[in-house]
Design a protein around this motif. Structure first.
Motif, mmCIF file in Angstrom:
data_model
loop_
_atom_site.group_PDB
_atom_site.id
_atom_site.type_symbol
_atom_site.label_atom_id
_atom_site.label_comp_id
_atom_site.label_asym_id
_atom_site.label_seq_id
_atom_site.Cartn_x
_atom_site.Cartn_y
_atom_site.Cartn_z
ATOM 1 N N UNK A 235 1.290 -0.994 -0.093
ATOM 2 C CA UNK A 235 0.323 0.282 0.009
ATOM 3 C C UNK A 235 0.959 0.904 -0.233
ATOM 4 N N UNK A 236 1.965 1.145 0.899
ATOM 5 C CA UNK A 236 2.695 2.409 0.762
ATOM 6 C C UNK A 236 4.012 2.512 -0.321
ATOM 7 N N UNK A 237 4.004 1.706 -0.843
ATOM 8 C CA UNK A 237 4.652 1.127 -2.055
ATOM 9 C C UNK A 237 3.871 1.926 -3.619
ATOM 10 N N UNK A 238 2.920 1.836 -3.699
ATOM 11 C CA UNK A 238 2.423 1.800 -4.629
ATOM 12 C C UNK A 238 1.150 3.491 -4.349
ATOM 13 N N UNK A 239 0.904 3.938 -2.941
ATOM 14 C CA UNK A 239 0.306 5.327 -2.788
ATOM 15 C C UNK A 239 1.805 5.926 -3.188
ATOM 16 N N UNK A 240 1.847 6.596 -3.571
ATOM 17 C CA UNK A 240 3.265 7.400 -3.829
ATOM 18 C C UNK A 240 2.585 9.027 -4.436
ATOM 19 N N UNK A 241 2.643 10.020 -3.228
ATOM 20 C CA UNK A 241 2.169 11.257 -3.457
ATOM 21 C C UNK A 241 2.801 11.538 -4.676
ATOM 22 N N UNK A 242 1.740 12.756 -5.594
ATOM 23 C CA UNK A 242 2.597 13.106 -6.548
ATOM 24 C C UNK A 242 3.141 12.028 -7.630
ATOM 25 N N UNK A 243 2.884 10.617 -7.879
ATOM 26 C CA UNK A 243 3.065 9.475 -8.663
ATOM 27 C C UNK A 243 1.472 8.864 -9.262
ATOM 28 N N UNK A 244 1.471 8.789 -10.588
ATOM 29 C CA UNK A 244 0.716 7.840 -11.144
ATOM 30 C C UNK A 244 1.586 6.066 -11.409
ATOM 31 N N UNK A 245 0.741 5.224 -10.101
ATOM 32 C CA UNK A 245 1.519 4.254 -9.765
ATOM 33 C C UNK A 245 1.284 3.714 -10.609
ATOM 34 N N UNK A 246 1.152 1.723 -11.566
ATOM 35 C CA UNK A 246 0.513 0.506 -12.016
ATOM 36 C C UNK A 246 0.501 -0.661 -11.421
ATOM 37 N N UNK A 247 0.283 -1.446 -10.828
ATOM 38 C CA UNK A 247 0.248 -2.301 -10.893
ATOM 39 C C UNK A 247 -0.624 -3.512 -11.456
ATOM 40 N N UNK A 248 0.306 -4.526 -11.839
ATOM 41 C CA UNK A 248 -0.309 -5.331 -12.755
ATOM 42 C C UNK A 248 -0.428 -7.174 -11.867
ATOM 43 N N UNK A 249 -1.188 -7.392 -11.569
ATOM 44 C CA UNK A 249 -1.341 -8.996 -10.916
ATOM 45 C C UNK A 249 -1.720 -9.353 -11.993
#
Length: 292
Positions: A235-249
Motif C-alpha cells: 500500500x505504501x509503495x503503491x500510493x506515492x504522493x504526486x505519482x501515478x503508479x501501475x500495479x499488474x497482477x
C-alpha cells in the motif's frame, strides 16, 4: 428508419496554476461562434481516454495528462437527418507542455482564464457544470492503476513453467494499446508480478518511457500462494504522493490486492484495469475500463 447510433466524444478541462491562481483553457469555435471546453469524437476503435487526450492536444496545442473524471454530458444532435444522442466524457487535464496552437477552421482562438472568468465566458450551462466539477477533484494527491495482465497462452497449451507462460497474440496487441493509455494518464511508476504474462503486459510502456519494472514476486500467483501475507507494505509503495503508479497482477490475487490497497476491485477480464485517484481529503474516485 432506425435511430442513428449514439455519438461518443471525449474531452477535458485543461488547467494550470499561475501565481496561486487556477487557470483553465477554453476554445473558440468559429463555426458556432461559441466558447467551450476542448472535446471531439472518438475515431473507430479508439479508447475513450486516448480520444480525450488527442482531442485536447489537437484543438489547443497543449500537451496534457488526464486526471480524475469530471462527468458525462448527454444531449441531442442532428445526425443523418435524424436526432441522435451525443455522449461526451470529460476528465481533468493537467497541462504539461507549452502551447503550440495554430488557428484553424475548427478552433480559431484559445484563452487561459481564471476559473470565475471562464465560467462567465462559457457559452453552455452544461460546460459550466463540468467546469465546476474540477474544484471537487483537483488536485489529485496520488493515482493508482491496477491491471490484470493481458490474455496469455492457455495453461493446457503451455508445457513450460507457469511463471514463464507468455501472452498470446491478442494479449500482445492489448499490451501495446495499454501503453498508449498509460501515457495518457502520465503513469510514472510500474510494479509487476514477476510472471512473464504480467511483465509483458507492462514492458511496452516501460520501454517507451525508459523506466524499469519493479518486480514483486509476492503479487504473483505462486508468491501469493506461498505467503498470503507477503502483500503487506505494498500500500505504501503503491500510493506515492504526486505519482501515478501501475500495479499488474493476476485474477486470483486481485481480491487480496483490493484489501491491501484499499480499493474495490471486483471481477476483471484479461487486460482490464481500474484507475483510482486519491484526493487530499482521502476520498477515492474510481473508474473501471475493459482491455483497450
Amino acid at each position: 428508419m432506425s435511430n442513428p447510433a449514439t455519438v461518443i466524444a471525449a474531452g477535458g478541462v485543461v488547467w494550470r496554476e499561475r501565481h496561486g491562481t487556477r487557470q483553465v483553457l477554453l476554445v473558440h469555435r468559429p463555426r458556432y461562434d461559441d466558447w467551450s471546453l476542448p472535446k471531439g469524437k472518438l475515431t473507430q476503435h479508439e479508447h475513450v481516454l486516448l480520444a480525450a487526450r488527442r482531442e485536447i492536444e489537437e484543438e489547443t496545442g497543449v500537451q496534457v495528462v488526464l486526471g480524475a473524471p469530471l462527468g458525462v454530458q448527454r444531449y441531442p444532435i442532428r445526425k443523418n437527418g435524424a436526432t441522435a444522442e451525443k455522449l461526451v466524457h470529460y476528465w481533468s487535464a493537467v497541462a504539461t507542455g507549452g502551447t503550440d496552437f495554430e488557428p484553424n477552421d475548427e478552433v480559431d482562438k484559445i484563452d487561459w482564464l481564471p476559473v470565475d472568468k471562464a465560467r462567465s465566458r462559457l457559452s453552455y450551462p452544461r460546460d459550466v457544470d463540468i467546469l465546476d466539477a474540477l474544484d471537487k477533484v483537483a488536485p489529485v494527491e496520488a493515482t493508482l492503476v491496477l491491471v490484470r495482465h493481458a490474455e496469455a497462452v492457455k495453461r493446457k497449451d503451455w508445457d513450460g513453467k507457469d511463471t514463464l507462460r507468455p501472452l498470446n497474440s491478442t494479449g500482445t496487441a492489448v499490451a501495446g494499446r495499454l501503453s498508449e493509455v498509460l501515457a495518457a494518464l502520465g503513469a510514472d511508476r510500474l510494479i509487476s508480478s514477476d510472471a512473464e504474462r504480467c511483465t509483458a503486459t507492462l514492458s511496452p510502456y516501460a520501454e517507451a518511457i525508459d523506466r524499469k519494472l519493479h518486480l514483486w514476486p509476492e503479487i504473483s500467483e505462486r508468491g501469493y500462494d506461498a505467503d498470503p501475507h507477503g502483500l503487506r507494505g505494498l500500500r505504501d509503495r503503491a500510493w506515492r504522493p504526486g505519482r501515478v503508479t501501475v500495479v499488474c497482477s493476476h485474477r486470483p490475487v486481485l481480491p487480496a490486492l483490493q484489501r491491501e490497497l484499499g480499493l474495490k476491485v471486483g471481477k476483471f477480464s484479461p487486460g482490464a484495469f481500474l484507475v483510482a485517484h486519491r484526493l487530499a481529503n482521502g476520498r477515492l474516485i474510481y473508474e473501471r475500463f475493459s482491455a483497450p
